[in-house]
Design a protein around this motif. Structure first.
Motif: not given
Ligand SMILES: Cc1cc2nc3c(=O)[nH]c(=O)nc-3n(C[C@H](O)[C@H](O)[C@H](O)COP(=O)(O)O)c2cc1C
Ligand code: SF4
Ligand code: SF4
Length: 262
Positions: A187, A189, A199, A228, A236
Protein backbone atom coordinates in the motif's frame (compact mmCIF):
# COMPACT_ATOMS: atom_id res chain seq x y z
CA UNK A 1 -31.34 -15.82 20.69
CA UNK A 2 -31.90 -19.22 19.03
CA UNK A 3 -29.85 -18.34 15.96
CA UNK A 4 -26.63 -16.41 15.41
CA UNK A 5 -25.04 -15.28 12.16
CA UNK A 6 -21.32 -14.54 12.49
CA UNK A 7 -20.17 -12.30 9.65
CA UNK A 8 -17.10 -10.61 8.23
CA UNK A 9 -17.19 -7.99 5.49
CA UNK A 10 -14.65 -5.61 3.96
CA UNK A 11 -16.76 -3.65 1.52
CA UNK A 12 -20.32 -4.48 2.58
CA UNK A 13 -21.43 -7.31 0.25
CA UNK A 14 -21.38 -9.96 2.97
CA UNK A 15 -22.85 -7.60 5.56
CA UNK A 16 -25.77 -6.79 3.25
CA UNK A 17 -26.46 -10.51 2.65
CA UNK A 18 -26.16 -11.23 6.39
CA UNK A 19 -28.60 -8.43 7.24
CA UNK A 20 -31.16 -9.41 4.61
CA UNK A 21 -30.99 -13.09 5.50
CA UNK A 22 -31.27 -12.42 9.25
CA UNK A 23 -34.54 -10.56 8.61
CA UNK A 24 -36.00 -13.70 7.04
CA UNK A 25 -34.86 -16.11 9.77
CA UNK A 26 -36.56 -16.54 13.12
CA UNK A 27 -34.92 -15.06 16.23
CA UNK A 28 -31.56 -14.28 14.64
CA UNK A 29 -28.82 -11.95 15.82
CA UNK A 30 -25.89 -10.67 13.77
CA UNK A 31 -22.47 -10.97 15.38
CA UNK A 32 -19.36 -9.40 13.78
CA UNK A 33 -16.35 -11.72 13.75
CA UNK A 34 -14.06 -8.67 13.92
CA UNK A 35 -15.43 -7.91 17.41
CA UNK A 36 -14.69 -11.38 18.76
CA UNK A 37 -11.76 -12.93 16.95
CA UNK A 38 -9.05 -11.74 19.35
CA UNK A 39 -10.69 -13.27 22.42
CA UNK A 40 -9.01 -16.41 23.68
CA UNK A 41 -12.18 -18.53 23.50
CA UNK A 42 -15.76 -17.79 22.48
CA UNK A 43 -18.85 -19.82 23.26
CA UNK A 44 -21.97 -19.86 21.13
CA UNK A 45 -25.21 -20.62 22.94
CA UNK A 46 -27.27 -20.76 19.74
CA UNK A 47 -28.83 -23.94 18.40
CA UNK A 48 -28.44 -22.77 14.83
CA UNK A 49 -25.45 -20.77 13.61
CA UNK A 50 -24.34 -19.34 10.29
CA UNK A 51 -21.14 -17.84 8.89
CA UNK A 52 -21.26 -15.23 6.14
CA UNK A 53 -18.06 -13.85 4.63
CA UNK A 54 -16.27 -13.09 1.32
CA UNK A 55 -14.30 -15.72 -0.56
CA UNK A 56 -10.56 -14.91 -0.51
CA UNK A 57 -8.25 -16.83 -2.84
CA UNK A 58 -10.71 -19.71 -3.27
CA UNK A 59 -11.29 -20.16 0.44
CA UNK A 60 -11.76 -18.66 3.89
CA UNK A 61 -10.30 -15.30 4.93
CA UNK A 62 -7.62 -15.81 7.59
CA UNK A 63 -9.68 -14.02 10.23
CA UNK A 64 -12.64 -16.37 9.65
CA UNK A 65 -10.41 -19.43 9.68
CA UNK A 66 -8.78 -18.33 12.97
CA UNK A 67 -12.17 -17.49 14.48
CA UNK A 68 -13.80 -20.89 13.98
CA UNK A 69 -10.85 -22.58 15.68
CA UNK A 70 -11.62 -20.65 18.88
CA UNK A 71 -15.40 -20.96 18.77
CA UNK A 72 -17.06 -23.45 21.09
CA UNK A 73 -20.21 -24.69 19.37
CA UNK A 74 -21.04 -27.69 21.53
CA UNK A 75 -24.64 -26.48 21.95
CA UNK A 76 -25.22 -26.04 18.23
CA UNK A 77 -27.12 -28.57 16.14
CA UNK A 78 -27.34 -26.88 12.72
CA UNK A 79 -24.57 -24.99 10.87
CA UNK A 80 -24.87 -23.10 7.59
CA UNK A 81 -22.58 -20.83 5.61
CA UNK A 82 -23.04 -18.24 2.88
CA UNK A 83 -19.96 -17.35 0.84
CA UNK A 84 -20.06 -14.17 -1.21
CA UNK A 85 -17.74 -13.98 -4.21
CA UNK A 86 -17.54 -12.79 -7.79
CA UNK A 87 -18.35 -16.32 -8.94
CA UNK A 88 -14.83 -17.66 -9.44
CA UNK A 89 -15.52 -20.57 -7.10
CA UNK A 90 -15.33 -24.30 -6.51
CA UNK A 91 -16.26 -26.45 -3.54
CA UNK A 92 -13.04 -25.74 -1.60
CA UNK A 93 -14.58 -23.27 0.90
CA UNK A 94 -17.44 -25.64 1.80
CA UNK A 95 -14.98 -28.50 2.23
CA UNK A 96 -12.82 -26.23 4.40
CA UNK A 97 -15.82 -25.54 6.66
CA UNK A 98 -16.80 -29.16 6.89
CA UNK A 99 -13.25 -30.13 7.89
CA UNK A 100 -13.04 -27.38 10.54
CA UNK A 101 -16.43 -28.41 11.94
CA UNK A 102 -15.59 -32.12 12.00
CA UNK A 103 -12.75 -31.28 14.40
CA UNK A 104 -15.55 -30.08 16.71
CA UNK A 105 -17.65 -33.21 16.06
CA UNK A 106 -20.10 -31.16 13.95
CA UNK A 107 -20.76 -30.98 10.23
CA UNK A 108 -21.73 -28.33 7.72
CA UNK A 109 -25.46 -28.76 7.14
CA UNK A 110 -26.01 -26.20 4.40
CA UNK A 111 -23.78 -24.08 2.20
CA UNK A 112 -24.59 -21.38 -0.34
CA UNK A 113 -22.70 -19.13 -2.77
CA UNK A 114 -23.95 -15.68 -3.63
CA UNK A 115 -22.34 -13.84 -6.52
CA UNK A 116 -21.70 -10.19 -5.75
CA UNK A 117 -19.74 -7.33 -7.34
CA UNK A 118 -15.94 -7.42 -7.35
CA UNK A 119 -14.04 -5.63 -4.60
CA UNK A 120 -10.66 -7.20 -5.51
CA UNK A 121 -9.52 -4.05 -7.27
CA UNK A 122 -5.87 -4.94 -6.77
CA UNK A 123 -6.46 -7.60 -9.45
CA UNK A 124 -9.48 -6.65 -11.55
CA UNK A 125 -11.62 -3.61 -12.20
CA UNK A 126 -15.07 -3.20 -10.64
CA UNK A 127 -18.19 -4.45 -12.45
CA UNK A 128 -20.34 -1.97 -14.37
CA UNK A 129 -23.30 -0.43 -12.52
CA UNK A 130 -25.70 -2.51 -14.66
CA UNK A 131 -23.89 -5.75 -13.76
CA UNK A 132 -23.85 -4.76 -10.09
CA UNK A 133 -27.63 -4.26 -10.22
CA UNK A 134 -28.04 -7.76 -11.67
CA UNK A 135 -25.98 -9.24 -8.83
CA UNK A 136 -28.13 -7.44 -6.24
CA UNK A 137 -31.41 -8.56 -7.84
CA UNK A 138 -30.29 -12.20 -8.04
CA UNK A 139 -29.12 -12.09 -4.41
CA UNK A 140 -32.60 -11.06 -3.25
CA UNK A 141 -34.10 -14.12 -4.97
CA UNK A 142 -31.43 -16.41 -3.50
CA UNK A 143 -32.01 -15.11 0.03
CA UNK A 144 -35.62 -16.25 -0.09
CA UNK A 145 -34.59 -19.81 -1.10
CA UNK A 146 -31.78 -19.92 1.47
CA UNK A 147 -34.07 -18.78 4.28
CA UNK A 148 -36.56 -21.56 3.53
CA UNK A 149 -33.82 -24.21 3.66
CA UNK A 150 -32.36 -22.80 6.87
CA UNK A 151 -35.72 -22.26 8.62
CA UNK A 152 -36.62 -25.90 7.84
CA UNK A 153 -33.16 -27.07 8.99
CA UNK A 154 -32.59 -28.91 5.72
CA UNK A 155 -29.22 -30.33 4.65
CA UNK A 156 -27.85 -29.55 1.18
CA UNK A 157 -24.22 -30.69 1.41
CA UNK A 158 -23.77 -33.75 -0.80
CA UNK A 159 -21.01 -36.34 -0.82
CA UNK A 160 -20.09 -35.07 -4.30
CA UNK A 161 -19.33 -31.60 -2.88
CA UNK A 162 -17.21 -33.07 -0.10
CA UNK A 163 -15.24 -35.40 -2.38
CA UNK A 164 -14.39 -33.06 -5.27
CA UNK A 165 -10.63 -32.59 -5.80
CA UNK A 166 -9.87 -29.03 -4.70
CA UNK A 167 -6.24 -29.58 -3.69
CA UNK A 168 -4.93 -26.75 -5.92
CA UNK A 169 -7.35 -24.22 -4.43
CA UNK A 170 -6.60 -25.47 -0.93
CA UNK A 171 -2.92 -24.72 -1.50
CA UNK A 172 -3.61 -21.27 -2.94
CA UNK A 173 -5.77 -20.35 0.03
CA UNK A 174 -3.26 -21.69 2.57
CA UNK A 175 -0.42 -19.68 0.94
CA UNK A 176 -2.65 -16.60 1.05
CA UNK A 177 -3.48 -17.03 4.75
CA UNK A 178 0.19 -17.63 5.59
CA UNK A 179 1.37 -14.40 3.95
CA UNK A 180 -1.60 -12.02 4.17
CA UNK A 181 -0.62 -10.12 7.32
CA UNK A 182 2.38 -8.52 5.62
CA UNK A 183 0.66 -7.97 2.27
CA UNK A 184 -0.03 -4.38 3.33
CA UNK A 185 3.59 -3.49 2.47
CA UNK A 186 2.35 -2.84 -1.08
CA UNK A 187 0.00 0.00 0.00
CA UNK A 188 1.11 3.57 -0.71
CA UNK A 189 -0.54 6.94 -0.05
CA UNK A 190 -0.50 9.89 -2.44
CA UNK A 191 -0.51 13.61 -1.74
CA UNK A 192 -4.30 13.56 -2.31
CA UNK A 193 -4.70 12.29 1.26
CA UNK A 194 -6.64 14.84 3.33
CA UNK A 195 -6.16 13.02 6.67
CA UNK A 196 -9.91 12.30 6.99
CA UNK A 197 -9.22 9.06 8.94
CA UNK A 198 -11.78 6.95 7.06
CA UNK A 199 -9.20 4.25 6.22
CA UNK A 200 -8.25 3.94 9.90
CA UNK A 201 -11.93 3.78 10.85
CA UNK A 202 -13.07 1.12 8.40
CA UNK A 203 -10.15 -1.24 8.96
CA UNK A 204 -11.80 -4.16 10.78
CA UNK A 205 -8.57 -5.26 12.49
CA UNK A 206 -7.10 -1.85 13.48
CA UNK A 207 -4.22 -2.30 11.06
CA UNK A 208 -4.00 1.40 10.16
CA UNK A 209 -2.78 4.24 12.34
CA UNK A 210 -2.70 7.84 11.16
CA UNK A 211 0.71 9.28 11.98
CA UNK A 212 0.97 13.04 11.40
CA UNK A 213 -2.30 12.66 9.44
CA UNK A 214 -0.99 9.97 7.07
CA UNK A 215 -2.02 6.28 7.27
CA UNK A 216 0.59 3.72 8.21
CA UNK A 217 -0.09 -0.03 7.93
CA UNK A 218 0.86 -2.26 10.89
CA UNK A 219 1.39 -5.62 9.13
CA UNK A 220 -1.57 -7.51 10.55
CA UNK A 221 -3.61 -7.01 7.38
CA UNK A 222 -6.45 -9.31 6.26
CA UNK A 223 -6.52 -7.84 2.73
CA UNK A 224 -10.24 -7.03 3.03
CA UNK A 225 -9.54 -3.92 0.90
CA UNK A 226 -11.90 -1.69 2.88
CA UNK A 227 -9.22 1.01 3.25
CA UNK A 228 -8.46 1.36 -0.45
CA UNK A 229 -12.08 1.05 -1.56
CA UNK A 230 -13.56 3.51 0.95
CA UNK A 231 -10.87 6.25 0.66
CA UNK A 232 -12.88 9.18 -0.73
CA UNK A 233 -9.82 10.79 -2.32
CA UNK A 234 -8.53 7.68 -4.11
CA UNK A 235 -5.31 8.46 -2.26
CA UNK A 236 -4.46 4.81 -1.52
CA UNK A 237 -2.84 2.63 -4.17
CA UNK A 238 -1.68 -1.00 -4.13
CA UNK A 239 1.26 -1.42 -6.46
CA UNK A 240 0.59 0.03 -9.92
CA UNK A 241 -2.63 -1.85 -10.80
CA UNK A 242 -5.03 0.25 -8.71
CA UNK A 243 -4.20 3.47 -10.56
CA UNK A 244 -6.24 1.95 -13.40
CA UNK A 245 -9.09 0.46 -11.35
CA UNK A 246 -12.16 2.15 -9.89
CA UNK A 247 -13.28 1.76 -6.27
CA UNK A 248 -16.20 -0.32 -4.95
CA UNK A 249 -18.30 -0.70 -1.85
CA UNK A 250 -21.86 -1.93 -1.50
CA UNK A 251 -24.09 1.13 -2.13
CA UNK A 252 -26.38 0.37 0.84
CA UNK A 253 -23.62 -0.15 3.40
CA UNK A 254 -22.12 2.94 5.01
CA UNK A 255 -18.65 3.68 6.36
CA UNK A 256 -20.19 3.70 9.87
CA UNK A 257 -21.68 0.22 9.44
CA UNK A 258 -18.31 -1.22 8.33
CA UNK A 259 -16.52 0.59 11.18
CA UNK A 260 -19.03 -0.78 13.72
CA UNK A 261 -17.84 -4.35 13.05
CA UNK A 262 -14.88 -4.05 15.41
C1 LIG B 1 -8.28 -10.70 -0.98
C2 LIG B 1 -9.46 -11.03 -1.84
C3 LIG B 1 -9.49 -12.23 -2.54
C4 LIG B 1 -10.60 -12.57 -3.34
N1 LIG B 1 -10.63 -13.79 -3.94
C5 LIG B 1 -11.71 -14.17 -4.68
C6 LIG B 1 -11.79 -15.47 -5.28
O1 LIG B 1 -10.90 -16.31 -5.11
N2 LIG B 1 -12.89 -15.77 -6.03
C7 LIG B 1 -13.91 -14.87 -6.21
O2 LIG B 1 -14.89 -15.20 -6.90
N3 LIG B 1 -13.89 -13.64 -5.62
C8 LIG B 1 -12.82 -13.26 -4.86
N4 LIG B 1 -12.79 -12.02 -4.24
C9 LIG B 1 -13.96 -11.12 -4.37
C10 LIG B 1 -14.82 -11.08 -3.12
O3 LIG B 1 -15.00 -12.38 -2.59
C11 LIG B 1 -16.23 -10.47 -3.35
O4 LIG B 1 -16.17 -9.26 -4.03
C12 LIG B 1 -16.97 -10.34 -2.01
O5 LIG B 1 -18.35 -10.27 -2.25
C13 LIG B 1 -16.55 -9.13 -1.18
O6 LIG B 1 -17.28 -9.15 0.03
P1 LIG B 1 -17.31 -7.98 1.09
O7 LIG B 1 -17.86 -6.75 0.38
O8 LIG B 1 -18.26 -8.44 2.15
O9 LIG B 1 -15.95 -7.75 1.59
C14 LIG B 1 -11.69 -11.66 -3.46
C15 LIG B 1 -11.64 -10.42 -2.77
C16 LIG B 1 -10.55 -10.11 -1.98
C17 LIG B 1 -10.52 -8.79 -1.24
S1 SF4 C 1 -9.16 7.60 3.76
FE1 SF4 C 1 -7.82 8.38 2.17
S2 SF4 C 1 -7.88 10.59 2.42
FE2 SF4 C 1 -8.68 9.70 4.31
S3 SF4 C 1 -6.89 9.51 5.68
FE3 SF4 C 1 -7.08 7.56 4.61
S4 SF4 C 1 -5.76 7.79 2.81
FE4 SF4 C 1 -6.10 9.83 3.60
S1 SF4 D 1 -5.30 -2.48 6.23
FE1 SF4 D 1 -6.86 -2.24 4.65
S2 SF4 D 1 -6.88 -4.20 3.57
FE2 SF4 D 1 -5.76 -4.53 5.48
S3 SF4 D 1 -7.31 -5.28 6.92
FE3 SF4 D 1 -7.23 -3.06 7.19
S4 SF4 D 1 -8.78 -2.21 5.82
FE4 SF4 D 1 -8.42 -4.36 5.23
Amino acid sequence: MNNTIYFFSGTGNSLKIARDLAEKLENTELMPIAKLWQKRSIESISEKIGFIFPLYYSGLPKIVHDFIDKLNISRTNYVFTVVTSTGDINEQSLQQWDKLLKKKSKKLNAGFYVNMPNNYIIGFNVHSKERQKEFFENAIKQIKNMSEIINNQEDNITQEILEKDVSRSAKINKNFRDSVNESDKAFTVSENCNSCGICENVCPVDNIILISGIPEWQHKCQQCLACINFCPEKAIQYGKQTQKTQRYHHPEISIEEIAKQK
